[in-house]
Design an enzyme around this catalytic site. Structure first.
Site, short mmCIF file in Angstrom:
data_model
loop_
_atom_site.label_atom_id
_atom_site.label_comp_id
_atom_site.label_asym_id
_atom_site.label_seq_id
_atom_site.Cartn_x
_atom_site.Cartn_y
_atom_site.Cartn_z
CE LYS A 1 0.14 14.25 -13.66
NZ LYS A 1 -0.14 14.85 -14.98
CG HIS B 1 -2.02 11.51 -26.94
ND1 HIS B 1 -1.49 10.36 -26.41
CD2 HIS B 1 -3.32 11.24 -27.20
CE1 HIS B 1 -2.44 9.44 -26.35
NE2 HIS B 1 -3.56 9.94 -26.82
CG HIS C 1 7.38 12.78 -24.59
ND1 HIS C 1 6.02 12.68 -24.79
CD2 HIS C 1 7.55 13.74 -23.64
CE1 HIS C 1 5.39 13.54 -23.99
NE2 HIS C 1 6.30 14.19 -23.28
CE LYS D 1 5.85 18.03 -12.93
NZ LYS D 1 6.05 16.84 -13.70
CG ASN E 1 -1.05 17.86 -19.65
OD1 ASN E 1 -0.01 17.24 -19.42
ND2 ASN E 1 -2.17 17.65 -18.99
CD GLU F 1 7.75 17.76 -21.75
OE1 GLU F 1 7.21 18.77 -21.27
OE2 GLU F 1 7.10 16.74 -22.09
NE ARG G 1 -3.98 -1.90 2.23
CZ ARG G 1 -3.94 -2.86 3.15
NH1 ARG G 1 -3.02 -2.82 4.09
NH2 ARG G 1 -4.81 -3.84 3.12
CG HIS H 1 2.24 17.29 -23.34
ND1 HIS H 1 2.98 18.46 -23.30
CD2 HIS H 1 3.04 16.34 -22.80
CE1 HIS H 1 4.17 18.20 -22.76
NE2 HIS H 1 4.23 16.93 -22.45
CD GLU I 1 -3.24 16.84 -14.68
OE1 GLU I 1 -2.11 16.39 -14.44
OE2 GLU I 1 -3.84 16.63 -15.73
NE ARG J 1 1.24 17.26 -11.80
CZ ARG J 1 1.87 16.42 -11.00
NH1 ARG J 1 1.55 16.36 -9.72
NH2 ARG J 1 2.84 15.65 -11.46
N1 GLY Z 1 4.17 15.94 -16.80
C1 GLY Z 1 3.06 16.66 -16.34
C2 GLY Z 1 2.83 16.55 -14.87
O1 GLY Z 1 3.65 16.04 -14.16
O2 GLY Z 1 1.80 16.97 -14.41
#
Ligand code: GLY
Length: 369
Positions: A149, A259, A271, A233, A252, A191, A127, A255, A243, A248
């Site tokens: 993430k 994608h 990418h 960030k 993107n 990026e 967990r 993106h 998000e 957040r």
């Molecule tokens: N790569 C976008 C984020 O971490 O929210």
């Protein structure tokens, strides 16, 4: 530490402040000693190092010695390893060590794939256990290693199974970037440009004045770039960790089309290259629908081009195919897709757009049909 291993610059510690989930991103060169001290301070019952078949042979021994890892688990290099089957293998191998418990520490050594996979392993084992990122690619240092993430891919799409699980620390050792292939390094600069555009004039101007230094991986320039991206960030993640507010989601920028390009040509574009193309499209949309000054858009395109990144949509991409992929995009809300647009450098917002011919022409950059 041997004199030859002495870092030329002091590491920088960037805090990510998230109450009990707060941590630091350490940015510098030759951080093994810092990693060792951090490992000792955590007093884990055991340490499991996860890496891939490209990075492992280069750096796993040194990192294993520094963090005193009991076991090293290696997955094949490449995006295909972000899969349920590789994750299953990692669970099996982890339990087979006999060292899995809630006080263990998992260390992910590698690029974004290893970070996402290792992070999801850490998020779900018992967990959730402590997790440390040691990113080895520029892309992972400036983006994916910060913010918690974690994910694996599913046949229905990328990153569809995952969790938010903040690391206990991130160590961005710039020394690793010396072994990064040129194309991969340059691709990550997309990026970086994205972050600069979101963060504002100062960072954009810095990049414009330091293209050559950044391209030749000058240590001071790379450190400034990584630190600026991580600080920006961290601020976004502190405001909108999971998000929910939309802030957040502005990360993107570029993106949505990226994608599409990545889905249709997974072998052709890295990418970052797809993101550069996506930024070009998002800038055109911003000029048409968010009052972005055309000269600001041109400035960003010039910056991407000066790093050698593509900004044009592949000519063979049709509107129908683009919309087909976009319609399956997880960012779709109702019958519209939300695009991140800029009203000026440093000012991002979200814009719902219907998938119609006008939008198609703008995104593809081919004028109104
Ligand atoms: N790569 C976008 C984020 O971490 O929210």
């Amino acid at each position: 530490m041997k004199p030859a291993d002495k870092p030329a610059t002091e590491p920088t510690h960037v805090p990510v402040s998230l109450n009990q989930r707060s941590y630091e991103v350490v940015i510098g060169e030759r951080l093994l000693e810092q990693l060792r001290l951090f490992g000792e301070s955590q007093k884990p019952t055991s340490v499991l190092l996860v890496t891939d078949s490209n990075v492992g042979p280069l750096h796993a021994d040194a990192v294993q010695n520094a963090i005193v890892a009991n076991h090293v688990l290696t997955v094949p290099a490449g995006e295909n390893s972000k899969s349920l089957s590789q994750l299953g293998r990692l669970y099996d191998e982890a339990f087979a060590t006999g060292h899995v418990d809630r006080q263990m520490l998992i260390v992910a050594l590698g690029g974004g794939m290893v970070g996402d996979l290792g992070g999801f392993l850490a998020a779900t084992l018992m967990r959730g256990v402590r997790f440390v990122h040691v990113p080895t690619s520029l892309l992972a240092m400036v983006d994916s290693s910060v913010g918690g993430k974690t994910a694996i891919n599913h046949a229905s799409g990328k990153n569809l199974i995952g969790a938010f699980h903040q690391p206990a620390a991130v160590f961005c050792d710039l020394h690793f970037l010396t072994t990064l292939p040129e194309r991969e390094y340059v691709s990550a600069l997309a990026e970086v440009v994205k972050t600069a555009v979101l963060s504002g004039e100062e960072f954009v101007a810095y990049l414009e004045s330091n293209v050559e230094q950044v391209l030749r991986r000058d240590l001071q320039a790379v450190k400034h770039v990584v630190e600026s991206c991580v600080r920006f960030k961290a601020g976004v993640v502190e405001e909108d960790e999971t998000e929910m507010t939309g802030q957040r989601a502005t990360l993107n920028f570029g993106h949505t089309l990226a994608h599409v390009v990545e889905s249709l040509w997974p072998e052709r574009y890295l990418h970052g290259e797809a993101v550069a193309i996506g930024i070009g499209a998002a800038l055109r949309l911003s000029v048409e629908r968010a009052k972005l000054n055309e000269s600001a858009a041109k400035r960003v395109i010039r910056l991407l081009s000066s790093f050698g990144l593509p900004t044009e949509v592949p000519p063979e991409l049709s509107e129908a195919e683009m919309f087909r992929v976009m319609a399956g995009d997880k960012k779709r809300v109702g019958r519209a897709i939300h695009f991140v647009v800029m009203s000026e450098i440093g000012q991002a917002g979200s814009l719902p757009c219907k998938l119609d011919d006008e939008l198609g022409a703008t995104l593809l950059g081919r004028g109104n049909a």
